[in-house]
Scaffold this motif. Structure first.
Motif, mmCIF file in Angstrom:
data_model
loop_
_atom_site.group_PDB
_atom_site.id
_atom_site.type_symbol
_atom_site.label_atom_id
_atom_site.label_comp_id
_atom_site.label_asym_id
_atom_site.label_seq_id
_atom_site.Cartn_x
_atom_site.Cartn_y
_atom_site.Cartn_z
ATOM 1 N N UNK A 1 0.625 -1.064 -0.160
ATOM 2 C CA UNK A 1 -0.059 -0.132 -0.185
ATOM 3 C C UNK A 1 0.781 1.377 0.046
ATOM 4 N N UNK A 2 1.613 1.155 0.708
ATOM 5 C CA UNK A 2 3.114 2.355 0.789
ATOM 6 C C UNK A 2 3.631 2.650 -0.773
ATOM 7 N N UNK A 3 3.513 1.776 -1.314
ATOM 8 C CA UNK A 3 4.610 2.012 -2.768
ATOM 9 C C UNK A 3 3.320 2.508 -3.718
ATOM 10 N N UNK A 4 2.383 2.121 -2.987
ATOM 11 C CA UNK A 4 0.895 2.306 -4.402
ATOM 12 C C UNK A 4 0.710 4.259 -3.852
ATOM 13 N N UNK A 5 0.586 4.155 -2.955
ATOM 14 C CA UNK A 5 0.277 5.385 -1.867
ATOM 15 C C UNK A 5 1.316 6.588 -2.509
ATOM 16 N N UNK A 6 2.920 6.080 -2.374
ATOM 17 C CA UNK A 6 3.651 7.537 -2.783
ATOM 18 C C UNK A 6 4.422 7.021 -3.848
ATOM 19 N N UNK B 1 14.042 4.688 1.364
ATOM 20 C CA UNK B 1 14.315 6.875 2.129
ATOM 21 C C UNK B 1 15.894 6.309 2.158
ATOM 22 N N UNK B 2 16.095 6.418 2.946
ATOM 23 C CA UNK B 2 17.416 6.924 3.371
ATOM 24 C C UNK B 2 18.570 6.488 2.309
ATOM 25 N N UNK B 3 18.752 5.536 2.165
ATOM 26 C CA UNK B 3 19.994 5.215 0.870
ATOM 27 C C UNK B 3 19.670 5.162 -0.785
ATOM 28 N N UNK B 4 18.271 6.761 -1.453
ATOM 29 C CA UNK B 4 18.007 7.208 -2.031
ATOM 30 C C UNK B 4 17.806 5.939 -3.696
ATOM 31 N N UNK B 5 17.045 5.507 -2.671
ATOM 32 C CA UNK B 5 15.988 4.011 -3.544
ATOM 33 C C UNK B 5 15.810 4.063 -4.139
ATOM 34 N N UNK B 6 14.419 5.403 -4.131
ATOM 35 C CA UNK B 6 13.161 5.622 -4.676
ATOM 36 C C UNK B 6 13.427 6.801 -5.714
ATOM 37 N N UNK B 7 14.677 6.607 -6.229
ATOM 38 C CA UNK B 7 15.120 7.813 -7.513
ATOM 39 C C UNK B 7 14.678 6.907 -8.744
ATOM 40 N N UNK B 8 13.891 7.121 -9.736
ATOM 41 C CA UNK B 8 13.934 6.131 -10.941
ATOM 42 C C UNK B 8 15.290 6.666 -11.227
ATOM 43 N N UNK B 9 15.847 4.798 -12.158
ATOM 44 C CA UNK B 9 17.371 4.842 -12.455
ATOM 45 C C UNK B 9 18.569 4.377 -11.565
ATOM 46 N N UNK B 10 18.166 4.516 -10.435
ATOM 47 C CA UNK B 10 19.324 4.361 -9.477
ATOM 48 C C UNK B 10 19.848 2.841 -9.459
ATOM 49 N N UNK B 11 19.093 2.059 -10.186
ATOM 50 C CA UNK B 11 19.915 0.425 -10.248
ATOM 51 C C UNK B 11 19.639 0.479 -11.908
#
Length: 196
Positions: A100-105, A186-196
């Motif tokens: 739910x968190x991923x869908x909402x955010x 959130x802490x390690x910046x994994x919520x940005x597109x194209x991070x990996x």
């Protein structure tokens, strides 16, 4: 020089250990962290002392894994006779749902598979870090059931706790793991597109 029964048993034991050592060490690292080498060593000593009790060589891997889990459990018990109290009265943690968190955010707004994109952002080391951050009482049942394939009933027997306790710890552990995944991302910046 004839091969004695004792020398044959030693060679069989060495072969079993050589084959299983990497898996045992990996499991011990997840269960007891920095004490993994000591736990594996304890396991080897106990296994060698009781090797004659292993009647089915095909069951050697499972037999060693069971001994290791018991050694890890003994180390954790010695580390702290009472587990750290974990406050799960916090409604945010108790009711947290990663799905739910991923869908909402919606951290990847142009993705058709946002949940998979979230998970693909994690490396093995990232997942291991989240897992190791969990309290022992939740991490160990999660590892045994979801990573090692033990049934909840078998886990209860290994940990010497009631089945209901294991089921409760699994549920709370999954929620804590989900929340840990989100917080880590959130802490390690994994919520940005194209991070990996």
């Amino acid at each position: 020089m004839p091969v004695t029964e004792t020398s044959r048993q030693r060679e069989d034991f060495r072969a079993l250990v050589r084959d299983q050592l990497p898996r045992l060490y990996a499991l011990a690292r997840v269960l007891v962290g920095s004490e993994a080498e000591d736990a594996v060593q304890d396991c080897m000593v106990k296994a060698l002392e009781h090797y004659e009790q292993l009647h089915d060589p095909g069951a050697g891997a499972a037999w060693l894994k069971t001994i290791l889990v018991n050694c890890c459990h003994d180390r954790l018990r010695a580390r702290a006779r009472q587990p750290e109290p974990v406050d799960f009265d916090d409604r945010e943690a108790e009711g947290f749902s990663l799905y739910r968190k991923i869908a909402y955010e919606d951290p990847f707004p142009y993705s058709d598979s946002v949940h998979l994109d979230f998970l693909y952002g994690f490396s093995r080391d990232d997942v291991r870090a989240v897992l190791l951050a969990l309290p022992d009482i939740y991490r160990i049942p999660l590892v045994l059931v979801h990573m090692e394939g033990y049934l909840a009933k078998e886990t209860a027997t290994l940990l010497q706790v009631p089945l209901g306790t294991v089921l409760s710890r699994l549920q709370r552990g999954r929620k804590a793991f989900e929340k840990g995944m989100w917080d880590y991302a959130q802490t390690h910046g994994l919520l940005k597109e194209g991070v990996r």
